[in-house]
Design a protein around this motif. Sequence first.
Motif, PDB file in Angstrom:
ATOM      1  N   LYS A  60      -2.043   5.843  -4.376  1.00 54.75           N
ATOM      2  CA  LYS A  60      -3.243   6.671  -4.522  1.00 54.75           C
ATOM      3  C   LYS A  60      -3.054   7.867  -5.454  1.00 54.75           C
ATOM      4  O   LYS A  60      -4.001   8.367  -6.027  1.00 54.75           O
ATOM      5  CB  LYS A  60      -3.734   7.150  -3.150  1.00 54.75           C
ATOM      6  CG  LYS A  60      -2.895   8.210  -2.483  1.00 54.75           C
ATOM      7  CD  LYS A  60      -3.563   8.684  -1.181  1.00 54.75           C
ATOM      8  CE  LYS A  60      -2.687   9.669  -0.432  1.00 54.75           C
ATOM      9  NZ  LYS A  60      -3.290  10.104   0.821  1.00 54.75           N
ATOM     10  N   VAL A  80       0.862  -1.193   0.000  1.00 56.29           N
ATOM     11  CA  VAL A  80       0.000   0.000   0.000  1.00 56.29           C
ATOM     12  C   VAL A  80       0.894   1.237   0.000  1.00 56.29           C
ATOM     13  O   VAL A  80       1.457   1.610   1.021  1.00 56.29           O
ATOM     14  CB  VAL A  80      -0.922   0.009   1.241  1.00 56.29           C
ATOM     15  CG1 VAL A  80      -1.842   1.236   1.203  1.00 56.29           C
ATOM     16  CG2 VAL A  80      -1.712  -1.282   1.332  1.00 56.29           C
ATOM     17  N   THR A 120       6.409  11.396  -0.120  1.00 53.95           N
ATOM     18  CA  THR A 120       7.331  12.365   0.489  1.00 53.95           C
ATOM     19  C   THR A 120       8.761  12.057   0.042  1.00 53.95           C
ATOM     20  O   THR A 120       9.569  12.967  -0.139  1.00 53.95           O
ATOM     21  CB  THR A 120       7.221  12.309   2.021  1.00 53.95           C
ATOM     22  OG1 THR A 120       5.859  12.593   2.372  1.00 53.95           O
ATOM     23  CG2 THR A 120       8.110  13.346   2.683  1.00 53.95           C
TER      24      THR A 120
HETATM   25  C1  LIG Z   1      10.915  18.466   2.264  1.00 53.68           C
HETATM   26  C2  LIG Z   1      11.363  17.177   2.886  1.00 53.68           C
HETATM   27  C3  LIG Z   1      12.690  16.798   2.763  1.00 53.68           C
HETATM   28  C4  LIG Z   1      13.122  15.601   3.344  1.00 53.68           C
HETATM   29  N1  LIG Z   1      14.415  15.241   3.170  1.00 53.68           N
HETATM   30  C5  LIG Z   1      14.855  14.082   3.716  1.00 53.68           C
HETATM   31  C6  LIG Z   1      16.189  13.639   3.499  1.00 53.68           C
HETATM   32  O1  LIG Z   1      16.953  14.253   2.760  1.00 53.68           O
HETATM   33  N2  LIG Z   1      16.596  12.487   4.113  1.00 53.68           N
HETATM   34  C7  LIG Z   1      15.749  11.747   4.903  1.00 53.68           C
HETATM   35  O2  LIG Z   1      16.168  10.727   5.442  1.00 53.68           O
HETATM   36  N3  LIG Z   1      14.462  12.121   5.093  1.00 53.68           N
HETATM   37  C8  LIG Z   1      13.991  13.248   4.495  1.00 53.68           C
HETATM   38  N4  LIG Z   1      12.689  13.596   4.644  1.00 53.68           N
HETATM   39  C9  LIG Z   1      11.758  12.611   5.251  1.00 53.68           C
HETATM   40  C10 LIG Z   1      11.622  11.386   4.318  1.00 53.68           C
HETATM   41  O3  LIG Z   1      11.622  11.824   2.974  1.00 53.68           O
HETATM   42  C11 LIG Z   1      10.358  10.566   4.576  1.00 53.68           C
HETATM   43  O4  LIG Z   1      10.180  10.340   5.954  1.00 53.68           O
HETATM   44  C12 LIG Z   1      10.433   9.200   3.882  1.00 53.68           C
HETATM   45  O5  LIG Z   1      10.884   9.346   2.561  1.00 53.68           O
HETATM   46  C13 LIG Z   1       9.071   8.535   3.935  1.00 53.68           C
HETATM   47  O6  LIG Z   1       9.045   7.396   3.118  1.00 53.68           O
HETATM   48  P1  LIG Z   1       7.734   6.481   3.132  1.00 53.68           P
HETATM   49  O7  LIG Z   1       7.921   5.429   2.108  1.00 53.68           O
HETATM   50  O8  LIG Z   1       7.413   6.047   4.523  1.00 53.68           O
HETATM   51  O9  LIG Z   1       6.526   7.453   2.701  1.00 53.68           O
HETATM   52  P2  LIG Z   1       6.251   8.187   1.319  1.00 53.68           P
HETATM   53  O10 LIG Z   1       7.473   8.377   0.533  1.00 53.68           O
HETATM   54  O11 LIG Z   1       5.443   9.404   1.650  1.00 53.68           O
HETATM   55  O12 LIG Z   1       5.332   7.156   0.519  1.00 53.68           O
HETATM   56  C14 LIG Z   1       4.000   6.891   0.885  1.00 53.68           C
HETATM   57  C15 LIG Z   1       3.195   6.635  -0.385  1.00 53.68           C
HETATM   58  O13 LIG Z   1       1.955   6.031  -0.053  1.00 53.68           O
HETATM   59  C16 LIG Z   1       0.930   6.619  -0.843  1.00 53.68           C
HETATM   60  N5  LIG Z   1      -0.348   6.424  -0.154  1.00 53.68           N
HETATM   61  C17 LIG Z   1      -0.777   7.028   0.969  1.00 53.68           C
HETATM   62  N6  LIG Z   1      -1.998   6.575   1.315  1.00 53.68           N
HETATM   63  C18 LIG Z   1      -2.350   5.641   0.389  1.00 53.68           C
HETATM   64  C19 LIG Z   1      -3.499   4.828   0.208  1.00 53.68           C
HETATM   65  N7  LIG Z   1      -4.548   4.870   1.032  1.00 53.68           N
HETATM   66  N8  LIG Z   1      -3.529   3.985  -0.861  1.00 53.68           N
HETATM   67  C20 LIG Z   1      -2.476   3.931  -1.735  1.00 53.68           C
HETATM   68  N9  LIG Z   1      -1.368   4.711  -1.606  1.00 53.68           N
HETATM   69  C21 LIG Z   1      -1.296   5.544  -0.546  1.00 53.68           C
HETATM   70  C22 LIG Z   1       1.377   8.067  -0.940  1.00 53.68           C
HETATM   71  O14 LIG Z   1       0.730   8.759  -1.979  1.00 53.68           O
HETATM   72  C23 LIG Z   1       2.878   7.922  -1.137  1.00 53.68           C
HETATM   73  O15 LIG Z   1       3.222   7.796  -2.485  1.00 53.68           O
HETATM   74  C24 LIG Z   1      12.209  14.782   4.070  1.00 53.68           C
HETATM   75  C25 LIG Z   1      10.873  15.158   4.184  1.00 53.68           C
HETATM   76  C26 LIG Z   1      10.444  16.339   3.594  1.00 53.68           C
HETATM   77  C27 LIG Z   1       8.999  16.729   3.701  1.00 53.68           C
END
Ligand SMILES: Cc1cc2nc3c(=O)[nH]c(=O)nc-3n(C[C@H](O)[C@H](O)[C@H](O)COP(=O)(O)OP(=O)(O)OC[C@H]3O[C@@H](n4cnc5c(N)ncnc54)[C@H](O)[C@@H]3O)c2cc1C
Length: 500
Positions: free
Chosen positions: A35, A10, A42
């Motif tokens: 989605k 997901v 992020t």
């Molecule tokens: C501006 C900024 C800069 C950053 N820079 C850094 C950095 O340089 N280094 C670092 O370590 N961290 C950084 N962070 C934090 C880091 O990027 C995130 O914590 C991390 O990438 C999150 O990864 P994730 O896979 O958990 O979530 P995400 O990358 O957010 O992926 C989640 C995905 O799930 C999808 N989704 C959500 N709900 C649903 C649903 N119901 N059904 C289907 N799909 C869904 C979303 O659309 C998204 O594509 C930064 C954050 C920000 C905001």
Amino acid sequence: MAETFDVIVVGAGGSGLAAGYWAAEQGGRVLVLEKRPQPGGTTGIAVGSFTAAGTSLQRQAGVDDSPALHIEDAGNFPPQDIEARNADVMRAFFLHEAATTFEWLRGIGLSFVGPSPEPPNRNPRMHNVVPGAKAYIAALQLGLQRKGAVLLANATVERLLRDGDRVVGVQAVVDDATREFRATRGVILAAGDYANNRNMIAQHKGEQYREIEGINPFATGDGHTLAEQAGAKLVNMDVTYGPELRFVPSSKRPFQQWLPTSGIAARVLGAVATRLPNWVMRSLIKRLLVTWQHPENALFDDGAILLNRHGQRFVDEREHPDREIALAAQPGKIAYILLDGRLIERYSAWPHFISTAPDIAYAYVADYLRLRPDVTHRAKNLDEVARRVGLDSAAVRRSLQTYNDSLPERGDSRLPLEDGPWVLLGPAKAYFTTTEGGAVVNQQMQVLAADGSIIPGLYAVGQNGLAGMILWSHGLHIAWAMTSGRLAGVAVMNQTSSTK
Ligand SMILES: Cc1cc2nc3c(=O)[nH]c(=O)nc-3n(C[C@H](O)[C@H](O)[C@H](O)COP(=O)(O)OP(=O)(O)OC[C@H]3O[C@@H](n4cnc5c(N)ncnc54)[C@H](O)[C@@H]3O)c2cc1C
């Protein structure tokens, strides 16, 4: 009839793509549901730093480091009260795995510069992907699809399907139609954080934070809701990265996003980037800085003031987080930072910068004028600079007069803002960068219920499965997203399937 896969993921951000990649690598039939119209989340808008100890790039740079040293240093980033709540056993496990993840990412064609220092880390451990974090998404998406996994965009997961205690699939809205998908091995929640879910923020952090938005407007905590509905134990839900002041994003596509992130062109760029002199890399990274890094608190300690859309001051700018809470209550939730000639001069050279990625690059007033003209306005006199951003100049003058007059009365040590030229920086908003609450998972990324038992068939990774870790410092969130995804993808394929 529901379609059947071995594994359903997901979310197609960093952790979800990594999980899908590894499940497919183990031979699994994998479906990734996203989605948004595009993968990325992020992760795709991040700077892209990845912090790990014991990497090949550290060895090449002559840095003698180990996960054991990293574990000692990682506890020095959060303040003590927050660190006391950290899941240190899980963090130690993660930091031991991070370098392996890093080498895998290099192996699939990603290029990094660094390592760069970030105290209190005793050794340089921060690696930055080039040209930017979108490269993670491009490389993983390509790898995933080459391994035969299916990625469906515009597919929002709304419900987990259960068979008794076991999670056996999902219900999703795909292009406006409700569909069911079955998973014989497991469902991996990788839906990111809840920085932009006002109800969750208000419930867990406090009603006063409700109006503050997340940088990623689509970070709505769907994975947390799904996990909770399945009986997961969520912890540290009140802990957030931010709120902080940040400038509103440019309507123009950031420079890095024009650079190739996949294919031969990206490999060439990566090879070139690692050989570029430091000053060139710094100037590239500076462009990212002015996109999202927050203005330093020192600006306000030195006397910069915040004005709302009506040209009025509304808070003591040095009080954090009151400043962010008050800003979110202003018209349009925006404010401008006013600098006079003295501050412009002061914030033009080290050690006084407007924003930084510590020890890598620093952005000064001139950098903002050049790289973010949309949020940087300069004029010789106050009326002119106010007019340029549409503020009532008489109101601005009144606010300034009242502020300057009040300083001696209040015994305030800040210097008055007196002479031009003037700069107004903004609009700035208060934003949460990310959130640190998530489901408790074990080292196979299986989600645990409140009584510590495993919820069969359910996994959580990235910001969904933080397991009580609070990952302050740069580069640990992406390292965790990729590491937890890698581990979950392997673990889910090692579980016995629910239906043969
Ligand atoms: C501006 C900024 C800069 C950053 N820079 C850094 C950095 O340089 N280094 C670092 O370590 N961290 C950084 N962070 C934090 C880091 O990027 C995130 O914590 C991390 O990438 C999150 O990864 P994730 O896979 O958990 O979530 P995400 O990358 O957010 O992926 C989640 C995905 O799930 C999808 N989704 C959500 N709900 C649903 C649903 N119901 N059904 C289907 N799909 C869904 C979303 O659309 C998204 O594509 C930064 C954050 C920000 C905001």
